[in-house]
Design an enzyme around this catalytic site. Structure first.
Site, PDB file in Angstrom:
ATOM      1  N   HIS A 158      -9.150  -8.591   5.366  1.00  0.00           N
ATOM      2  CA  HIS A 158      -8.307  -7.410   5.234  1.00  0.00           C
ATOM      3  C   HIS A 158      -9.147  -6.219   5.708  1.00  0.00           C
ATOM      4  O   HIS A 158     -10.297  -6.054   5.267  1.00  0.00           O
ATOM      5  CB  HIS A 158      -7.912  -7.183   3.778  1.00  0.00           C
ATOM      6  CG  HIS A 158      -6.852  -8.109   3.259  1.00  0.00           C
ATOM      7  ND1 HIS A 158      -6.946  -9.460   3.358  1.00  0.00           N
ATOM      8  CD2 HIS A 158      -5.666  -7.849   2.647  1.00  0.00           C
ATOM      9  CE1 HIS A 158      -5.843 -10.007   2.810  1.00  0.00           C
ATOM     10  NE2 HIS A 158      -5.056  -9.049   2.368  1.00  0.00           N
ATOM     11  N   GLU A 191      -6.304  -1.404   5.737  1.00  0.00           N
ATOM     12  CA  GLU A 191      -5.083  -1.273   4.931  1.00  0.00           C
ATOM     13  C   GLU A 191      -5.129   0.107   4.277  1.00  0.00           C
ATOM     14  O   GLU A 191      -4.278   0.944   4.526  1.00  0.00           O
ATOM     15  CB  GLU A 191      -5.017  -2.403   3.891  1.00  0.00           C
ATOM     16  CG  GLU A 191      -3.767  -2.366   3.010  1.00  0.00           C
ATOM     17  CD  GLU A 191      -3.768  -3.441   1.915  1.00  0.00           C
ATOM     18  OE1 GLU A 191      -4.851  -3.986   1.597  1.00  0.00           O
ATOM     19  OE2 GLU A 191      -2.679  -3.728   1.359  1.00  0.00           O
ATOM     20  N   ASP A 231       2.743 -10.847   2.685  1.00  0.00           N
ATOM     21  CA  ASP A 231       1.628 -10.447   1.821  1.00  0.00           C
ATOM     22  C   ASP A 231       1.788 -10.997   0.386  1.00  0.00           C
ATOM     23  O   ASP A 231       1.248 -12.050   0.079  1.00  0.00           O
ATOM     24  CB  ASP A 231       1.466  -8.926   1.839  1.00  0.00           C
ATOM     25  CG  ASP A 231       0.064  -8.450   1.508  1.00  0.00           C
ATOM     26  OD1 ASP A 231      -0.823  -9.286   1.305  1.00  0.00           O
ATOM     27  OD2 ASP A 231      -0.146  -7.216   1.463  1.00  0.00           O
ATOM     28  N   ASP A 232       2.518 -10.269  -0.459  1.00  0.00           N
ATOM     29  CA  ASP A 232       2.738 -10.683  -1.854  1.00  0.00           C
ATOM     30  C   ASP A 232       4.225 -10.528  -2.159  1.00  0.00           C
ATOM     31  O   ASP A 232       4.641  -9.595  -2.870  1.00  0.00           O
ATOM     32  CB  ASP A 232       1.909  -9.788  -2.791  1.00  0.00           C
ATOM     33  CG  ASP A 232       0.428  -9.888  -2.503  1.00  0.00           C
ATOM     34  OD1 ASP A 232      -0.181 -10.888  -2.892  1.00  0.00           O
ATOM     35  OD2 ASP A 232      -0.102  -8.972  -1.836  1.00  0.00           O
TER      36      ASP A 232
END
Ligand code: ADE
Ligand code: ZN
Length: 336
Positions: A197, A200, A278-279
Site C-alpha cells: 500500500h 493512500e 479493498d474492504d
C-alpha cells in the site's frame, strides 16, 4: 439495472486488492461471535453498520481490527473465504488475489496455520464450487516493527509454497516503506512477489520508496502519485499496476466525492489502473459497485471499463498463458 450496471455485471474481471478480513459482513460477525462465544460491543447488525462512519484510515483500522477478533478457528477463516468468493463470483470475478494480515491473528494467540490453512482450504473449495481461481498474499502490518515482520515471514515458511507474495498494509503515515526494506529484500530472495500500500494517505515520497527500496511488483492504491509529475511518468513507463479502490477512498475521505476521483486522470496519463473493493463489508460495496459507482460519477465509457478489466488480469500474478486466456474472454465479452 442500468445498461452500464448490466455491462459491468457480465464483464469477466480479477480482483487484486481485497483484504479477506475486510469482507467480514456484520451478519457473519454476529454468527462467528455466537459460535465462538465472543462478546461484541453491538446489539444489532444495524448498530454495526451505523458505526462504519470513518473520517480517515485509522478510524477504520481501529474498528476493523476489533471486528477480526471474532475469527477464532480454521473453520471461521474457511467460511469467510467461501462467502467472499460466492459474492465475487456473482460479480463476474474469475480470479482473486487476496490479502490476509497474519499478525492480527497471531498477536491474539492464534497459530499462523489457523488463518492460513482455513483460507487456503476455503480458496480450494471456492475454486471447485465456482471456478474462481485465487492466490494468497501475506501482509505485514506497518504500524509494527520490522523484526515482527521478520518473525511473521519465518512463521510463514511451511506455507510459502502456497503464498504468492508479501504486502504491506495498516497505518501508512509515519510508517514509510523504508522501515521494511530488509524484510522485503529477504522476501524477494525467497522468490515471493512484493506489493505494498502506498500513496493512500502517505505522500508521493512513500510511493517512490515502495518502488526504489521495496522493489514492488504492484502498487496498492497509489492515489497520491498524482501529485508528482515525474512519478506519474515513471509509473507509466514501468507499466506499474495500481490496485485502486474508489469506494474505500470515498469512505476513508481520501477523496471528497467520487466525481473527484483520480482514475480518469490516471487513465489519461497511461497508468495501468485496476478497480477493486479493498474492504467491501466496511466500505459499502463489492467490486461491481466500485466499477459502476465510479463510472457513474466520472463518466467512464464501456471501452474504459473493458480496459480496466483487461488490466486486472494483466496485473495479476497468473502465468502469461493464463493471462492471455482471461483477456481473450474479456475481449470476447466486449464484442457481444
Ligand atoms: N488494511 C485493510 N484495509 C486497508 C487499507 N485500505 N489501507 C491500509 N491498510 C488496510
Ligand atoms: Zn487495502
Amino acid at each position: 439495472m442500468t445498461d452500464l450496471a448490466a455491462y459491468v455485471a457480465g464483464l469477466p474481471k480479477a480482483e487484486l486488492h481485497l483484504h479477506i478480513e475486510g469482507s467480514l459482513e456484520p451478519e457473519q460477525m454476529f454468527e462467528f461471535a455466537r459460535r465462538n462465544r465472543v462478546a461484541i460491543p453491538f446489539d444489532s447488525v444495524e448498530a454495526v453498520r451505523a458505526a462504519y462512519d470513518f473520517s480517515n484510515l485509522q478510524d477504520f483500522l481501529d474498528i476493523y481490527y476489533a471486528g477480526a477478533d471474532v475469527l477464532r478457528t480454521e473453520a471461521d477463516f474457511h467460511d469467510l473465504a467461501v462467502a467472499y468468493f460466492r459474492r465475487a463470483a456473482a460479480d463476474g470475478v474469475r480470479h482473486a488475489e487476496i490479502f490476509f494480515d497474519p499478525q492480527t491473528h497471531t498477536d491474539r494467540g492464534l497459530p499462523f496455520g489457523v488463518a492460513a490453512d482455513g483460507l487456503l482450504s476455503g480458496m480450494k473449495a471456492a475454486e471447485a464450487e465456482l471456478g474462481v481461481t485465487s492466490r494468497l498474499i501475506l501482509c505485514f502490518l506497518r504500524h509494527l516493527d520490522e523484526d515482527a515482520a521478520f518473525d511473521t515471514l519465518r512463521a510463514a515458511e511451511p506455507w510459502l509454497d502456497r503464498i504468492v507474495g508479501v504486502g504491506l498494509d495498516s497505518s501508512e503515515v509515519g510508517h514509510p516503506p523504508s522501515k521494511f526494506r530488509r524484510v522485503f529484500e529477504r522476501a524477494g530472495e525467497m522468490g515471493l512477489k512484493r506489493v505494498a500500500h502506498a500513496g493512500e494517505e502517505g505522500p508521493p515520497e512513500y510511493v517512490q520508496e515502495a518502488l526504489d527500496l521495496l522493489h514492488i511488483d504492484r502498487m496498492d492504491h497509489g492515489n497520491r502519485s498524482m501529485e508528482d509529475e515525474r512519478l506519474i511518468e515513471r509509473l507509466a513507463d514501468e507499466r506499474m499496476t495500481l490496485t485502486v479502490c474508489p469506494l474505500s477512498n470515498l469512505k476513508l475521505c481520501v477523496v471528497k466525492d467520487l466525481k473527484y476521483h483520480p482514475v480518469p486522470e490516471m487513465l489519461r496519463r497511461g497508468l495501468h489502473v485496476t478497480l477493486n473493493s479493498d474492504d467491501p463489508a466496511y466500505f459499502g460495496g463489492y467490486v461491481n459497485d466500485n466499477y459502476v459507482r465510479l463510472a457513474e460519477a466520472v463518466g467512464l465509457t464501456r471501452e474504459q471499463l473493458t480496459q480496466l478489466a483487461r488490466n486486472s488480469f494483466e496485473g495479476s500474478f497468473l502465468s502469461d498463458g493464463e493471462k492471455a486466456a482471461r483477456i481473450s474472454e474479456v475481449d470476447a465479452y466486449a464484442r457481444t
